[in-house]
Design a protein around this motif. Structure first.
Motif, PDB file in Angstrom:
ATOM      1  N   ILE A  33      33.753  40.687  32.444  1.00 56.03           N
ATOM      2  CA  ILE A  33      34.363  39.278  32.509  1.00 56.03           C
ATOM      3  C   ILE A  33      34.396  39.052  33.970  1.00 56.03           C
ATOM      4  N   GLU A  34      34.371  37.783  34.378  1.00 60.44           N
ATOM      5  CA  GLU A  34      34.443  37.347  35.451  1.00 60.44           C
ATOM      6  C   GLU A  34      34.639  36.065  35.833  1.00 60.44           C
ATOM      7  N   PRO A  35      35.824  35.722  36.411  1.00 61.85           N
ATOM      8  CA  PRO A  35      36.067  34.107  36.639  1.00 61.85           C
ATOM      9  C   PRO A  35      35.324  33.441  37.674  1.00 61.85           C
ATOM     10  N   PHE A  36      34.791  32.205  37.167  1.00 62.28           N
ATOM     11  CA  PHE A  36      33.828  31.548  38.277  1.00 62.28           C
ATOM     12  C   PHE A  36      34.458  31.169  39.482  1.00 62.28           C
ATOM     13  N   SER A  37      33.913  31.065  40.459  1.00 62.95           N
ATOM     14  CA  SER A  37      34.262  30.682  41.790  1.00 62.95           C
ATOM     15  C   SER A  37      34.828  29.380  41.842  1.00 62.95           C
ATOM     16  N   TRP A  38      35.783  29.061  42.775  1.00 63.20           N
ATOM     17  CA  TRP A  38      36.462  27.696  43.019  1.00 63.20           C
ATOM     18  C   TRP A  38      34.960  26.784  43.316  1.00 63.20           C
ATOM     19  N   PHE A  39      34.147  27.343  43.928  1.00 61.32           N
ATOM     20  CA  PHE A  39      33.061  26.323  44.755  1.00 61.32           C
ATOM     21  C   PHE A  39      31.746  26.295  43.694  1.00 61.32           C
ATOM     22  N   GLY A  40      31.663  25.138  43.009  1.00 59.36           N
ATOM     23  CA  GLY A  40      30.267  25.074  42.184  1.00 59.36           C
ATOM     24  C   GLY A  40      30.386  25.969  40.890  1.00 59.36           C
ATOM     25  N   ALA A  85      34.231  37.159  45.533  1.00 58.80           N
ATOM     26  CA  ALA A  85      34.570  36.142  46.472  1.00 58.80           C
ATOM     27  C   ALA A  85      36.124  35.854  46.307  1.00 58.80           C
ATOM     28  N   VAL A  86      36.660  34.362  46.271  1.00 64.89           N
ATOM     29  CA  VAL A  86      38.128  34.153  46.341  1.00 64.89           C
ATOM     30  C   VAL A  86      38.852  34.814  45.088  1.00 64.89           C
ATOM     31  N   THR A  87      38.124  34.536  43.992  1.00 69.75           N
ATOM     32  CA  THR A  87      38.889  34.880  42.718  1.00 69.75           C
ATOM     33  C   THR A  87      39.091  36.448  42.693  1.00 69.75           C
ATOM     34  N   ALA A  88      38.645  37.213  43.454  1.00 66.98           N
ATOM     35  CA  ALA A  88      39.233  38.741  43.415  1.00 66.98           C
ATOM     36  C   ALA A  88      40.584  38.862  43.801  1.00 66.98           C
ATOM     37  N   MET A 126      36.057  40.094  49.454  1.00 66.43           N
ATOM     38  CA  MET A 126      37.299  39.361  49.626  1.00 66.43           C
ATOM     39  C   MET A 126      38.136  39.911  50.434  1.00 66.43           C
ATOM     40  N   ALA A 127      38.715  39.688  51.370  1.00 67.89           N
ATOM     41  CA  ALA A 127      39.639  40.521  52.249  1.00 67.89           C
ATOM     42  C   ALA A 127      41.023  39.939  51.499  1.00 67.89           C
ATOM     43  N   TYR A 128      41.657  40.767  50.774  1.00 67.39           N
ATOM     44  CA  TYR A 128      42.812  40.434  49.925  1.00 67.39           C
ATOM     45  C   TYR A 128      44.051  39.971  50.914  1.00 67.39           C
ATOM     46  N   GLY A 129      44.825  38.675  50.439  1.00 67.80           N
ATOM     47  CA  GLY A 129      45.546  38.150  51.527  1.00 67.80           C
ATOM     48  C   GLY A 129      45.201  37.205  52.296  1.00 67.80           C
ATOM     49  N   GLU A 130      43.894  37.159  52.754  1.00 69.51           N
ATOM     50  CA  GLU A 130      43.322  36.131  53.661  1.00 69.51           C
ATOM     51  C   GLU A 130      43.844  34.707  53.291  1.00 69.51           C
ATOM     52  N   VAL A 131      43.807  34.351  52.250  1.00 68.15           N
ATOM     53  CA  VAL A 131      44.390  33.058  51.533  1.00 68.15           C
ATOM     54  C   VAL A 131      45.772  33.184  51.259  1.00 68.15           C
TER      55      VAL A 131
END
Length: 502
Positions: free
Chosen positions: A113-120, A247-250, A282-287
């Motif tokens: 399973i994988e959540p789709f990215s924010w972008f596109g 990427a970001v969803t990680a 993804m660098a956790y905590g970067e966002v």
């Protein structure tokens, strides 16, 4: 009522009754709500992120005898803050995109399973592992974690209004449910999740992640692993569910583990919902939020694997963030893959474009001109296969050395210009270029760049193309031995430099 009658008829001792009730209560209290799934009405065009659509996510599903189907996923899920507090529950409707073997006999028992990215609505994990998944008989389920556009979109909050406006201009058209509805209004009009920037914050600002992300993920895993006759994988005997989130969803999965959801939410028979976790780039905590690399409630018995590109490892080096050591109990692995960029042309989602060096006046800078797009998917597929063996056979994944640090900089080999240590694909073992990151070059790109060796440098290093080619073949053999390249993938991996480069 039936449970009470059974207890009465058996007449066990009072302590036994209390213990039974406590265990039953705890077990069922920790089972997530079961969502409902409804087939998306047929449309004249393939869905977003479809493997049938020309583009970066395309695969010949017919060749592998796979089918692709899209469903609405609906339910009631907890809305959770970045600090891990559940404020309330709320309804949601999202979508899942299912790819599965048409013949159940070809299914290997595992769903990724994988959540789709924010972008596109990009499926980065699919892009990086699709050939492996299809030939090995996995099922794949991508799902949407998105929101209606708020007054101020937290994905674009920047230090200055000008920087924020630049981000919105670049990406605003390919995010949120508005992007999906513009793509196909009838199909995606019903989608919705709860979001309130006042109640849900991360770091110093609104939380850009959907508050129901963790609950939706758990309910999806429950649905898939239950093997319901009317489920999206009806007819398949699902035994394992793996996360492959990039990427970001990680960050969603770091939160999930850090807040103890793996232990909290279980199957009715107390089995875990998720059997292995792989995240990457993804660098956790970067966002916003906590900068941690090891979940504080790391579970036992399931792998947690993080794959860093050169950009992520460089981020941690510059920030002075140390990675935790790899351990077998708990099952933790970090892989710093040298020669792997943060984003490749092959990774772009629907309608997603990025600026190139020529677009920002850096086209004449030799450090910015050449993107590297080497087949990092081969390394990722080998790692996913290693994680699968760890789950099914108990064979521990390899422990890779870290990239060498010199304080808050990386150590580069003076002979090749490349990083020392880390996972070293064949194109780094036998290089034809120096692989750089934007943090070092200042090119101002999302892509990372390389500086190819000159003809003279290649000749001095290898003598001839045939010698280089043989060295590259030897490097492939070493990567197979180390567990970073599958033999079936090695056959198609060609040297990066070509005869005309010599």
């Amino acid at each position: 009522m039936e449970r009470s009658i059974t207890i009465s008829l058996l007449r066990p001792t009072l302590p036994g009754v209390l213990l039974s009730l406590m265990l039953t209560s705890n077990t069922f209290a920790e089972v997530p709500r079961m969502p409902t799934v409804v087939a998306v009405p047929p449309s004249s065009v393939p869905p977003l992120s479809s493997a049938k659509r020309p583009g970066t996510e395309h695969s010949d599903l017919d060749m592998y005898d796979y089918v692709e189907e899209e469903f609405y996923l609906q339910g009631v899920a907890p809305a959770i803050t970045a600090a891990g507090k559940t404020l309330f529950e709320a309804p949601y409707t999202t979508r899942i995109l299912v790819r599965k073997p048409a013949d159940p006999a070809h299914f290997n028992g595992t769903v990724v399973i994988e959540p789709f990215s924010w972008f596109g609505e990009r499926a980065a994990g699919w892009i990086l592992t699709r050939d492996y998944l299809l030939r090995r008989g996995y099922a794949y389920v991508g799902y949407t974690l998105n929101m209606n556009k708020p007054a101020v979109d937290p994905k674009f909050i920047s230090d200055t209004p000008a920087a924020e406006a630049e981000q919105v201009a670049q990406y605003g058209r390919i995010v949120n449910f508005e992007f999906m509805r513009r793509f196909d209004y009838a199909r995606y009009a019903p989608l919705g999740t709860y979001y309130d920037p006042e109640r849900f914050t991360r770091g110093a600002g609104p939380d850009p992640f959907v508050p129901q992300s963790q609950g939706i993920a758990a309910q999806l895993a429950l649905l898939l692993k239950t093997n319901a006759a009317q489920g999206p994988l009806a007819g398949l005997n699902v035994q394992r569910v793996y996360v492959n989130s990039w990427a970001v969803t990680a960050q969603v999965w770091m939160d999930y583990l850090d807040q103890g959801r793996h232990q909290q939410w279980r199957m009715p028979d107390a089995r875990p919902l998720i059997d292995a976790y792989m995240t990457g780039r993804m660098a956790y905590g970067e966002v916003g939020g906590d900068v941690i690399r090891l979940p504080r409630q790391m579970p036992d018995g399931v792998p947690f694997v993080t794959v860093y590109s050169q950009s992520e490892l460089m981020h941690d080096v510059i920030e002075g963030i140390d990675l935790p050591p790899d351990t077998d109990s708990p099952q933790l692995r970090y892989y710093e893959v040298t020669g792997m960029p943060h984003l490749r042309l092959a990774d772009l989602g629907t309608e997603h474009t990025e600026l190139l060096a020529a677009d920002i006046g850096k086209g004449d800078d030799p450090r910015c001109r050449t993107l590297y797009d080497e087949p990092a998917e081969l390394v990722v597929s080998a790692l996913l296969d290693g994680m699968d063996q760890w789950v099914r056979e108990g064979k521990a994944m390899p422990k890779a050395p870290r990239v060498l640090r010199e304080g808050k900089t990386v150590a580069r080999d003076p002979a090749t210009g490349n990083l020392q240590g880390g996972v070293r694909p064949p194109w780094i073992q036998v290089p034809s270029a120096t692989y750089l990151t934007d943090q070092e070059t200042g090119c101002g790109l999302i892509y990372d760049t390389k500086v190819p060796y000159s003809k003279e440098a290649l000749g001095q290093r290898y003598g001839s193309f045939s010698h280089y080619e043989q060295a590259f073949e030897d490097a492939k053999g070493l990567s197979i031995k180390q567990g970073y390249l599958l033999p079936e993938d090695a056959k198609g991996l060609r040297p990066i430099a070509k005869p005309q480069d010599f």
